[in-house]
Design an enzyme around this catalytic site. Structure first.
Site, PDB file in Angstrom:
ATOM      1  N   ASP A 159      20.008  -4.358   7.479  1.00 33.49           N
ATOM      2  CA  ASP A 159      18.846  -5.016   8.070  1.00 33.49           C
ATOM      3  C   ASP A 159      19.358  -6.046   9.079  1.00 33.49           C
ATOM      4  OD1 ASP A 159      16.248  -6.137   8.491  1.00 33.49           O
ATOM      5  OD2 ASP A 159      15.656  -5.449   6.508  1.00 33.49           O
ATOM      6  N   ASP A 190      11.953  -1.531  14.110  1.00 29.87           N
ATOM      7  CA  ASP A 190      10.983  -2.229  13.264  1.00 29.87           C
ATOM      8  C   ASP A 190      10.191  -3.202  14.132  1.00 29.87           C
ATOM      9  OD1 ASP A 190       9.666  -3.106  11.043  1.00 29.87           O
ATOM     10  OD2 ASP A 190      11.341  -4.179  10.156  1.00 29.87           O
ATOM     11  N   GLU A 209       4.794  -3.141  16.389  1.00 28.99           N
ATOM     12  CA  GLU A 209       3.347  -2.940  16.573  1.00 28.99           C
ATOM     13  C   GLU A 209       2.827  -3.435  17.940  1.00 28.99           C
ATOM     14  OE1 GLU A 209       4.641  -2.372  12.738  1.00 28.99           O
ATOM     15  OE2 GLU A 209       4.765  -4.287  13.788  1.00 28.99           O
ATOM     16  N   ARG A 223       8.324   1.945  12.486  1.00 26.13           N
ATOM     17  CA  ARG A 223       7.250   1.484  11.600  1.00 26.13           C
ATOM     18  C   ARG A 223       5.891   1.702  12.244  1.00 26.13           C
ATOM     19  NH1 ARG A 223       7.183  -4.643   9.341  1.00 26.13           N
ATOM     20  NH2 ARG A 223       6.443  -5.089  11.449  1.00 26.13           N
ATOM     21  N   ASP A 264       6.135  -2.185   4.199  1.00 24.89           N
ATOM     22  CA  ASP A 264       6.587  -3.105   3.153  1.00 24.89           C
ATOM     23  C   ASP A 264       5.762  -2.947   1.878  1.00 24.89           C
ATOM     24  OD1 ASP A 264       8.329  -3.975   5.061  1.00 24.89           O
ATOM     25  OD2 ASP A 264       7.163  -5.742   5.606  1.00 24.89           O
ATOM     26  N   HIS A 270      14.883   0.707  -0.258  1.00 23.30           N
ATOM     27  CA  HIS A 270      14.938  -0.487   0.583  1.00 23.30           C
ATOM     28  C   HIS A 270      14.337  -1.651  -0.187  1.00 23.30           C
ATOM     29  CE1 HIS A 270      15.102  -3.083   3.947  1.00 23.30           C
ATOM     30  NE2 HIS A 270      13.869  -2.904   4.401  1.00 23.30           N
TER      31      HIS A 270
END
Length: 1726
Positions: A421, A535, A538, A617, A633, A691
């Site tokens: 990450d 990630d 959006e 994502r 998540d 994860h």
């Protein structure tokens, strides 16, 4: 008269017109408009009542009214209060509310105040209805009335790509910035897809252009699977499914609204079963109870009532009948979708255009494929990405990261990919790595690569803007190249994410994508990552809009904001007014992650030169072309575990097959049990990654207890073994748009139980996964669709009829089942895919009931680009059948050269093999498990790159009574010797007796003459050697209220015969008798000499049961019995386990026994045998039960007496006191009595029959019919629907060998005249037409290729040829049949055909009016001659077809009208019985009354339909047929000649010709024959070649047994519905080909082909015409034939005309010739 005006309804093209029929099926044309008197269309309360939904159903999400009221309750009260005092001021508006236009069911209301809260006054000012509802929070109080004013539609005009129309408003709507003029564009798309767009013609608006969208080419014609009707004022459209007329969309129920920032379109739904509209935290089936779903990408952990990471404005509707359709709104603005229980939905978008696609399927998989043809097919992932991935935010150093990977492999956990990450990044800035904690990151990655592992790290889009200038090149360079998003004033927009202040790349800018590539390339030069995890895209923003806020303008605060988390569109993301290259962020927000994935995917291809891996994502339609997706998540709890399955399945529907959830959960602490169960489920996510978040407890597999580790290790190894299969599924997804993780409804669309299942799922069509999803559960209730399913763990079979089963599921188990008929390619697992790809393969073969299975393997190097597109791959098909497994490599490229097949497991092997051969060599290492019927073969080393064959040979070992092979270890550790097992009468239940019969059958079937072992020769007298349950008998005519299939138990036992040596006695007992555990049924299936039979208890005598002498003999025998056992009194239940149809299985299903609908064939035997259930004479006699009429009457009398006392199915049922109940019970008893009279016990000595014939009806040669013929020409037909006929054939073969050696010299020919043959549905390749397999079935795609852009058939001959060889797909028969039946001309255009249809519709109306306007005298005569017969025929025609099924079915009335009108149209023909059989299929496929009528006219003009066999047309047909037989089957022709005039009349084929084979073959096969005949390819008389083919394939008995005319007619009648239609077709085409090659033909056949035009005879093959000499009216041959005619009736010694590929005719054998050695001549008929 309503003001509603309907314009054009598209059928063959968007310009086609279709008019609705009145009560007599007609419509009136009036300026291309039909005025509708009654408007239903889901607005009528009567119609709405059908769709009422349960108000108490649990709902996901806040209802619209609750949401609005919560936002501003004071406003709602104010508006409501204000409305109370305004009634007088708004009397006109109030009248609207009181008028009929406001009367509708609450569920059918469409919200008129969705944009803001409205009181009554404001509602009525809009012209809407206001009607509060007590105790109802769902339906709106303010709603649109019927025919709410809206846009008006102009006529459609053609364009280069379709059609267009203008929509205008006379008055503006209530919305701000309303757009008064719109342009509707109807774009031509491939068949099955409707594309409509609504745009503002005066001002350009943003339109979505997908980066991977398939280029839209103009289709080759205008064929469609839908019809569309337009309502001009107010505008709306209705889309119907063309095949059924079902309404798919109806937008007339609410107005179309189109303003600058508010676009609204409502539609009804065809069904409440809707899936899609992601990304949301919901079940697979969406809740339609006033639910709101918002599509607006947001960084939000999954929970209910929230907009999540992705937006997918696409849904699928299951229509309830196996069909499905989908709808896609290509719009990237914020969208809210309101779902209501009408069922209906409303789209509301805040901008852009309405770009609407409707995908007509017709099945769900086709819908997905059509959708992906618009958005793009999924990418092919690298092989290693299907392995296990491990990640955590919290691996803070390279050492801790290394340690995780090392501990995984040291604990023997397979793992392919280690992740990091944002811990790796220097100050959390992407494209850097921390020099202190991750200074040796490049070395660590190299170490992973050397160990065969891969490495992936995170890459957020936000670029830190706070670093000093010159210290962070990605930002400095990006700033120079102007790649970042700007605010509304043109300044850099700065937000805040993990590194602090950040700028956001604009991926719609080509320069940005190049900058992105440069950054990745520079980083890759230091750290050779294998993939990237994008990630926060959006895009996520920790401040609202920007650090400087957002301007106060409409883009930031639009007039209507969908229900989003945070309340504003810029919450958690960028300002809506932010400027990007293509448009504002207001329009592009939802596409941000898609565009980043596109840029990243393209970059990795260029930088690495290998197949890229990207995980995103955020998502939007088309993301699957570039990236995988994970579900964000998720929390570590059981609910999130359960909801991960529908989340994964939805992404499969969205075209994103590489998807998974964070295993064990990302947020919160997991538990050991939860993590084990999640690992088990996660092993079947297409993408598998564990994860974890930084503050949580560790959840790597090695941290748990040993039992948990073992469970996780097992499931990881299972996944790794299945990777070849999974990789092949991804190949099919990439190339064919198949789904990988698949909802059950896609594979079983007609099973209602599968429509909503989302706690189980499939991999492809082969694997069913049923995980444990509840805490503490050690069992799981799983649904098994109909069929046989095998446990992947041990091969245990489950034979399901479509039922839920309770499966054991301890902590170390996940239930996975393999579907019958499938083969899974697998590989020995290893710790990485690098290693496992070098391991041997093995196959798991799950045999179907017929013993077949199929599978395939796609294999390449797993990492290279475009291997499929460049042909750089291997593809192998595996086929199992007939006890062997064959590999068939279709393509090889060397990548498989060093790999071998190491073993295989075969599930469903019914008997143990004696030995196994691999490529002809015996295999030593194999094991057979009797309890599970699993054969395991190991230690193979067969090259995968070469064809291999593995086959098993049946065992010779006898089976013991318990089913174990001899020599097996018994419960005491010892062994049992060979020899027959001994029955113990006191303990012998019926079920055990049947199992014993099964074991004896297995013993017999291993017989091998010349080898040791058991044989019939040494069989015990009375020994059961074959048994089979669910063998069917069909009555000659259907019985009212009873199914046509009547299954029973069949057994064959050996009896000694003084004259014949060994004989076989066959007995069949109906299941209904066995289910009652009837003592007499026991006697029937127990040989006389068996201990059970000898010790059966004494029964009382019934009158007329048999002659007195026989009774006395039996009484003497019973007096000598030492002990008696009352078997029927034991009341032992039948075993409940076992496969329906399995040899020896004792499960006799109620469903099959009482209401089975297996297949569609029926039986016609000449006269029922005496089937008395109480006739002991039948049981005691060793002779035939083909009884004369007198004996039959005695039997029937006896049965009538007994059935009245024994027909009750439950002797313990309570008595009925009600007269109605007694009546119903009496009716059931009468039905049962009628059934048992026709289908009762049957028993026969096969040694005294005239013939046995086995007709196989499947390619596997396991199912079919056994036809037994007595010497009195009575027939009995037994149907093997569930395999087993091949085993019986082996029994008969062995019997043949025994009898050939045991027949004594004194045996008279009369006693030994039995014939035995096996008819196998095969045709050698050399006998087939050389073009036989060159044409596939004409489907939509190939049909379109035959049409030009005007809809004309370009090459008629090619089309007819394609239909002749390939047939027509059912979905387009309604389009193609009118051409074949000369209703349409081949050169007519679409427009010409529509004009023609309208004209013919008028003509049909005139014909109907002539019938309806008859005088009373004319009508009386018409009723007597025509209508009486028609009325009688139509009620029985094709009632098994769902199209005509049910009482008062309107389609039956339509068929009746067509036939009556035809009698008026053609009074010379009128109506003849059987015409209804011809019109029924036409109506079923064409589904339009007028069109069907005219097609029927064309059919009758091409059909020889007469009632007298002396008719001139029939005589000509028979003459042609006789001549063809003389040429092609001279021996049969000679037999006809010897029979004289009766034989030459060919009475047996009159029905074939008159009814076009419809009574001889199931509809599917008969219609294929119709199409081949209608094609008129090379002959107008192809039906005669079909007749010859039937005789060639099935007429050998006629000549063998020299059957008389009536026997010949009986022989072919009994074959009705039992012949292989496809084989007959192929044989007929072969015969036509042979006929074409004849060097000469008789002049009598000269006209056989003259009507078909040129092309019959090639220039290379012009035959000579020979005069037959039969020209009574002419001295010379009118055809110029030669003067040396062939004899019309050749003698046995004459030589017929040469015919290629036909053997010479042998001399006919005299009836007295010796047949001692040829009684059982074994012939395989092709």
């Amino acid at each position: 008269m309503s003001n509603l005006q309907w314009t054009k309804r598209v059928l063959l093209s968007p310009s086609a017109l279709h008019l609705a029929l009145d009560d007599e099926g007609m419509g009136l044309l009036s300026s291309f408009t039909v005025h509708i008197v009654v408007l239903a269309l889901a607005l009528s309360p009567c119609l709405d009542a059908k769709h009422l939904s349960d108000h108490d159903a649990t709902r996901h999400g806040i209802t619209a009214r609750e949401s609005l009221a919560n936002n501003n309750p004071a406003k709602l009260q104010e508006n409501s209060a204000g409305a109370k005092g305004s009634d007088s001021e708004n009397s006109q508006d109030t009248d609207i509310s009181r008028g009929g236009k406001c009367t509708m069911a609450a569920e059918s209301r469409f919200d008129c105040g969705r944009d803001r809260l409205l009181g009554q006054r404001e509602c009525e000012e809009r012209g809407c209805c206001y009607a509060p509802l007590p105790d109802s929070a769902g339906p709106p109080w303010c709603f649109y009335p019927i025919e709410y004013p809206g846009y008006k539609m102009s006529p459609l005009t053609p364009t280069t790509r379709g059609q267009t129309a203008t929509l205008t408003r006379d008055n503006p709507s209530y919305l701000p910035k309303d757009i008064s003029t719109l342009r509707l564009e109807v774009t031509e798309e491939p068949a099955g897809c409707l594309h409509l767009t609504f745009k503002d013609p005066s001002s350009p608006r943003y339109e979505v252009k997908l980066p991977a969208a398939v280029p839209q080419h103009k289709p080759e014609n205008r064929y469609s699977l839908y019809t569309i009707e337009y309502q001009s004022d107010p505008f709306g459209f209705i889309v119907r499914r063309k095949s059924s007329g079902k309404v798919i969309m109806n937008t007339t129920v609410a107005p179309l609204l189109f303003a600058d920032q508010y676009l609204q379109l409502s539609t009804t739904l065809a069904s409440p079963i809707v899936s899609g509209l992601g990304e949301h935290y919901t079940s697979l089936r969406l809740d339609l109870n006033w639910t709101s779903l918002t599509l607006w990408n947001r960084d939000m952990a999954p929970h209910a009532n929230a907009n999540l990471y992705g937006s997918h404005p696409f849904y699928i509707v299951q229509e309830g009948d196996g069909l499905a359709h989908g709808v896609f709104l290509l719009n990237s603005n914020a969208i809210e979708v309101m779902l209501q229980p009408t069922p209906a939905l409303t789209w509301v978008s805040t901008g852009g255009i309405l770009d609407l696609y409707v995908f007509m399927g017709p099945d769900a998989q086709s819908v997905v494929r059509q959708y992906l043809q618009v958005i793009g097919y999924p990418m092919m992932p690298p092989y290693w990405s299907l392995g296990f991935h491990l990640c955590r935010w919290g691996y803070t150093t390279t050492n801790s990261t290394r340690n995780v990977a090392q501990r995984m492999h040291l604990a023997n956990f397979p793992m392919d990919v280690q992740w990091n990450d944002l811990d790796y990044a220097d100050k959390r800035r992407v494209f850097t790595f921390d020099p202190r904690r991750f200074g040796d990151l490049p070395n660590m990655v190299d170490e992973f690569h050397k160990r065969g592992m891969k490495y992936i790290l995170i890459l957020d889009p936000g670029i830190s803007s706070a670093s000093p200038p010159g210290t962070y090149p990605p930002f400095d360079d990006g700033l120079k190249r102007d790649v970042f998003i700007k605010n509304g004033t043109g300044q850099l927009l700065i937000g805040k994410v993990w590194p602090g202040p950040t700028a956001f790349p604009d991926f719609t800018n080509p320069e940005t994508r190049q900058w992105w590539e440069d950054c990745i390339r520079d980083f890759y030069s230091k750290v050779t990552v294998d993939g990237l995890w994008i990630d926060m895209n959006e895009p996520a923003n920790f401040v609202q809009g920007s650090v400087d806020g957002c301007p106060d303008i409409d883009l930031e605060k639009p007039p209507y904001t969908p229900r989003v988390v945070g309340g504003q569109l810029n919450s958690g993301t960028l300002c809506m007014s932010a400027q990007q290259k293509l448009s504002t962020h207001y329009n592009l927000h939802n596409m941000y992650g898609l565009m980043e994935a596109y840029a990243t995917h393209s970059t990795l291809i260029k930088v690495r030169g290998k197949r890229p891996f990207v995980l995103s994502r955020s998502s939007y339609p088309g993301i699957g072309c570039f990236s995988g997706v994970w579900t964000g998540d998720v929390r570590s709890d059981w609910e999130q575990l359960r909801y991960s399955i529908p989340a994964v399945l939805r992404f499969s529907l969205f075209g994103v097959p590489l998807v998974g959830a964070d295993i064990c959960g990302f947020g919160g602490n997991t538990t050991e049990e939860l993590c084990v169960r999640w690992m088990q489920l996660g092993a079947f996510y297409p993408f598998m990654r564990n994860h974890n978040d930084k503050p949580n407890a560790p959840q790597e597999p090695y941290v748990f207890g040993q039992k948990a580790q073992a469970a996780m290790r097992n499931v990881l190894n299972l996944r790794y073994s299945l990777l070849p299969f999974l990789y092949t599924l991804f190949h099919h997804a990439h190339t064919s748009a198949d789904t990988v993780a698949r909802p059950l409804f896609m594979e079983f669309p007609t099973d209602p139980n599968c429509q909503t299942i989302d706690q189980q799922f499939l991999w492809g069509s082969s694997l069913l996964i049923s995980p444990v999803l509840e805490q503490g559960a050690v069992e799981v209730t799983a649904y098994l669709p109909p069929g046989t399913w095998y446990s992947l763990l041990d091969g245990q079979s489950f034979h399901s009829k479509g039922q839920y089963v309770l499966l054991s599921a301890p902590l170390d188990t996940i239930n996975v089942h393999v579907r019958e008929g499938h083969i899974l390619p697998q590989q020995e697992p290893a710790l990485t895919t690098t290693s496992s790809r070098r391991n041997p393969f093995f196959l798991t073969v799950a045999l179907s009931a017929g013993g077949w299975a199929w599978g395939n393997l796609f294999w390449d190097d797993g990492d290279s680009l475009d291997t499929y597109e460049t042909g750089n791959y291997c593809y192998i098909t595996f086929i199992a059948g007939q006890s062997q497994l064959v590999s068939d490599p279709h393509r090889l490229n060397g990548v498989l050269d060093d790999l071998v097949l190491g073993g295989l497991r075969v599930f469903g092997v019914r008997s143990p093999p004696r030995y196994v051969l691999a490529n002809g060599e015996e295999v030593k290492d194999f094991m057979y498990h009797t309890d599970t019927e699993v054969l395991t073969v190991t230690s193979l080393a067969l090259p995968m790159s070469k064809v291999f064959i593995v086959q098993k040979e049946a065992t010779r070992r006898r089976l013991l009574g318990d089913g174990r092979p001899t020599g097996a270890v018994d419960s005491c550790g010892g062994t049992e010797e060979d020899g027959p097992s001994v029955l113990v009468p006191e303990e012998m239940s019926l079920g055990r007796l049947l199992r014993r019969a099964s074991s004896k059958a297995s013993d017999l079937l291993t017989f091998n003459p010349g080898a040791g072992g058991s044989s019939l020769r040494s069989g015990l007298d009375g020994e059961i050697i074959f048994s089979k349950n669910n063998v069917c008998v069909h009555p000659a005519e259907p019985l009212p209220g009873l199914a046509e299939h009547h299954p029973g138990y069949l057994c064959v036992h050996v009896e000694k015969d003084d004259s014949l040596g060994t004989t076989l006695v066959l007995t069949w007992v109906p299941n209904s008798r066995i289910q009652r555990q009837d003592e007499e049924a026991m006697r029937y299936i127990t040989p006389e000499s068996s201990p059970v039979r000898r010790n059966a208890r004494r029964r009382g005598r019934r009158p007329h049961s048999r002659p007195p002498a026989a009774q006395e003999e039996d009484e003497d025998e019973e007096r000598n019995v030492a002990c008696s056992t009352d078997i029927s009194s034991q009341q032992q239940p039948l075993p409940s386990a076992g496969e329906e149809g399995d040899e020896g299985s004792c499960e006799l299903s109620d469903e099959v026994s009482r209401d089975s609908t297996i297949g569609s064939d029926s039986d016609t035997f000449s006269s029922p045998f005496c089937l008395s259930p109480v006739s002991e004479a039948l049981c005691e006699s060793s002779g035939s039960v083909f009884l004369d009429n007198e004996t039959r009457e005695l039997c029937e009398e006896s049965m009538t007496h007994s059935a009245s006392s024994t027909s009750s199915l439950d002797s313990h049922a309570p008595s009925e006191s009600s007269g109605q109940s007694q009546s119903m019970r009496w009716e059931e008893q009468q039905k049962l009595l009628a059934l048992e009279q026709l289908c009762g016990v049957f028993r026969v000595d096969l040694g005294h029959m005239r013939s046995l014939r086995l007709f196989f009806s499947d390619e596997a040669c396991t199912s079919g019919q056994l036809v037994i013929a007595s010497r009195e020409s009575q027939y009995k037909i037994l149907h093997f629907h569930h395999a087993g006929l091949d085993k019986l054939a082996e029994v008969f073969q062995q019997w043949k060998c025994c009898r050939e050696t045991q027949l004594k010299d004194q045996v008279s020919e009369e006693r030994s005249c039995m014939q035995f043959s096996i008819q196998r549905p095969t045709l050698q390749l050399a006998e087939s037409h050389p073009e036989e397999k060159l044409y596939r079935r004409l489907d939509v795609t190939t049909w379109l290729r035959h049409l030009n852009q005007n809809g004309q058939v370009e090459e008629e001959y090619k089309l007819r040829k394609a239909i002749f060889f390939g047939g027509i797909d059912q979905s387009i028969r309604g389009e193609v049949w009118p051409f074949l039946l000369h209703y349409y001309s081949y050169d007519s255009s679409s427009q010409e055909r529509e004009a023609w249809r309208l004209q013919k519709r008028t003509d049909y109306h005139d014909i109907q009016q002539r019938r309806l306007s008859m005088s009373p005298e004319e009508h009386s005569e018409f009723w007597r001659k025509v209508q009486f017969t028609v009325d009688k025929d139509v009620v029985r025609t094709d009632r098994s077809n769902h199209f005509f099924r049910g009482e008062n079915n309107p389609n039956v009335e339509i068929m009746r009208r067509i036939l009556l009108n035809y009698a008026v149209f053609n009074p010379d023909m009128g109506y003849c019985q059987g015409m209804s059989d011809l019109v029924a299929p036409l109506l079923t496929e064409i589904q339009d009354e007028s069109d069907t009528f005219w097609c029927f006219v064309g059919l009758m003009e091409n059909t020889i339909f007469i009632s007298s066999p002396r008719d001139e047309d029939m005589e000509r047909q028979l003459m042609y047929l006789r001549e063809l037989l003389r040429l092609m089957l001279p021996r049969f022709h000679q037999h006809l000649t010897r029979l004289g005039e009766d034989g030459l009349q060919l009475l047996f084929c009159h029905r074939w010709i008159l009814l076009c084979f419809k009574r001889e073959f199931p509809d599917t096969e008969a219609l294929r024959m119709w199409e081949a005949c209608w094609a008129h390819y090379q002959t107008d008389y192809f039906h005669l070649f079909l007749c010859v083919a039937i005789i060639v394939l099935y007429g050998e008995d006629v000549t063998e047994q020299q059957l008389a005319t009536d026997q010949m007619l009986l022989h072919f009648s009994n074959l009705s519905m039992h012949m292989n239609g496809e084989l007959v077709l192929r044989k007929a085409r072969s015969l036509l080909y042979q006929f074409r090659l004849l060097p000469r033909i008789p002049c009598s056949l000269h006209d056989l082909c003259k009507l078909c035009g040129p092309g019959m005879w090639d220039s290379r093959y012009i035959p000579t015409v020979e005069c037959s000499g039969e020209h009574p009216d002419s001295q010379s041959c009118p055809y110029g034939g030669t003067s040396t005619p062939q004899p019309s009736s050749p003698s046995p010694s004459s030589t017929p005309s040469p015919s290629p590929n036909l053997t010479p005719t042998p001399p006919l054998e005299g009836k007295k010739s010796s047949k001692t050695r040829e009684i059982f001549t074994f012939r395989k008929q092709s």
